[in-house]
Scaffold this motif. Structure first.
Motif, PDB file in Angstrom:
ATOM      1  N   ASP A  19       2.739 -23.724 -61.724  1.00 32.41           N
ATOM      2  CA  ASP A  19       1.606 -23.245 -62.772  1.00 32.41           C
ATOM      3  C   ASP A  19       0.748 -23.978 -62.663  1.00 32.41           C
ATOM      4  O   ASP A  19      -0.594 -23.558 -62.826  1.00 32.41           O
ATOM      5  CB  ASP A  19       2.518 -23.170 -64.206  1.00 32.41           C
ATOM      6  N   THR A  20       0.604 -25.419 -62.472  1.00 27.13           N
ATOM      7  CA  THR A  20      -0.375 -26.197 -62.342  1.00 27.13           C
ATOM      8  C   THR A  20      -1.517 -25.554 -60.994  1.00 27.13           C
ATOM      9  O   THR A  20      -2.684 -25.674 -61.427  1.00 27.13           O
ATOM     10  CB  THR A  20      -0.219 -27.600 -61.771  1.00 27.13           C
ATOM     11  N   ALA A  23      -3.217 -22.482 -62.388  1.00 21.71           N
ATOM     12  CA  ALA A  23      -4.324 -22.594 -63.250  1.00 21.71           C
ATOM     13  C   ALA A  23      -5.154 -23.228 -62.440  1.00 21.71           C
ATOM     14  O   ALA A  23      -6.565 -22.871 -62.828  1.00 21.71           O
ATOM     15  CB  ALA A  23      -3.773 -23.797 -64.285  1.00 21.71           C
ATOM     16  N   ALA A  24      -5.113 -23.902 -61.642  1.00 25.88           N
ATOM     17  CA  ALA A  24      -6.312 -24.587 -60.877  1.00 25.88           C
ATOM     18  C   ALA A  24      -7.064 -23.324 -60.035  1.00 25.88           C
ATOM     19  O   ALA A  24      -8.254 -23.474 -60.066  1.00 25.88           O
ATOM     20  CB  ALA A  24      -6.035 -25.568 -59.529  1.00 25.88           C
ATOM     21  N   PRO A  36      -8.164 -27.384 -65.332  1.00 27.67           N
ATOM     22  CA  PRO A  36      -7.041 -28.140 -65.792  1.00 27.67           C
ATOM     23  C   PRO A  36      -7.109 -29.380 -65.701  1.00 27.67           C
ATOM     24  O   PRO A  36      -7.552 -30.161 -64.756  1.00 27.67           O
ATOM     25  CB  PRO A  36      -6.105 -27.417 -64.787  1.00 27.67           C
ATOM     26  N   GLU A  38      -4.992 -31.481 -64.709  1.00 27.85           N
ATOM     27  CA  GLU A  38      -4.305 -32.157 -63.546  1.00 27.85           C
ATOM     28  C   GLU A  38      -5.264 -32.233 -62.355  1.00 27.85           C
ATOM     29  O   GLU A  38      -4.925 -32.885 -61.408  1.00 27.85           O
ATOM     30  CB  GLU A  38      -2.807 -31.122 -63.208  1.00 27.85           C
ATOM     31  N   LEU A  39      -6.199 -31.562 -62.528  1.00 29.19           N
ATOM     32  CA  LEU A  39      -7.095 -31.705 -61.382  1.00 29.19           C
ATOM     33  C   LEU A  39      -8.187 -32.771 -61.240  1.00 29.19           C
ATOM     34  O   LEU A  39      -8.690 -33.067 -62.283  1.00 29.19           O
ATOM     35  CB  LEU A  39      -8.205 -30.450 -61.178  1.00 29.19           C
TER      36      LEU A  39
END
Length: 140
Positions: A19-20, A23-24, A36, A38-39
């Protein structure tokens, strides 16, 4: 004067892509409004594949990311994420190609051809390929 490049990504990404990463990718394509968390903000400083409404490419920039059926097996229906992106980039953006290739490479469903780039007036493109979680050598 800057050179302009048509950059095209066309590949299937695995249905089980994290999912990460999804999303990116949506953010880079301009399909999500915010980066996101996490980026890395330095490496992913702006959406690289977001279509420019004023693109001078014939037909304009275009992006698509959708979950597609890839057929039926005895175990059920197979799906993958179909990615198509066509953008016009300035020459000083071409180093960012590695950011997108690094994001996609571990999640490509099928090895082989996955897109190209070409200077807007060149007839011959430079093809890029994915294999074994990485991408082929490029000459920028």
């Amino acid at each position: 004067m800057s050179l302009h490049y048509e950059v095209v990504f066309t590949c299937f990404l695995r249905d089980d892509m994290p999912d990460t990463v999804l999303a990116a990718l949506r953010w880079h394509l301009g399909l999500a409004p915010e980066r996101p968390a996490e980026l890395d903000a330095e490496e992913h400083s702006y959406p690289l594949l977001s279509p420019d409404p004023d693109s001078r490419l014939p037909g304009g920039d275009f992006v698509s990311l959708r979950r597609q059926s890839r057929g039926i097996t005895p175990g059920g229906e197979l799906h993958a994420w179909g990615l198509f992106s066509r953008n016009l980039w300035l020459d000083d953006m071409m180093g960012d190609l590695y950011t997108v290739l690094d994001l996609l490479a571990p999640h490509v469903e099928e090895p082989g051809y996955s897109g190209y780039f070409r200077e807007e007036f060149d007839a011959e493109p430079t093809v890029f390929t994915f294999r074994d979680g990485t991408f082929g050598p490029l000459k920028l």
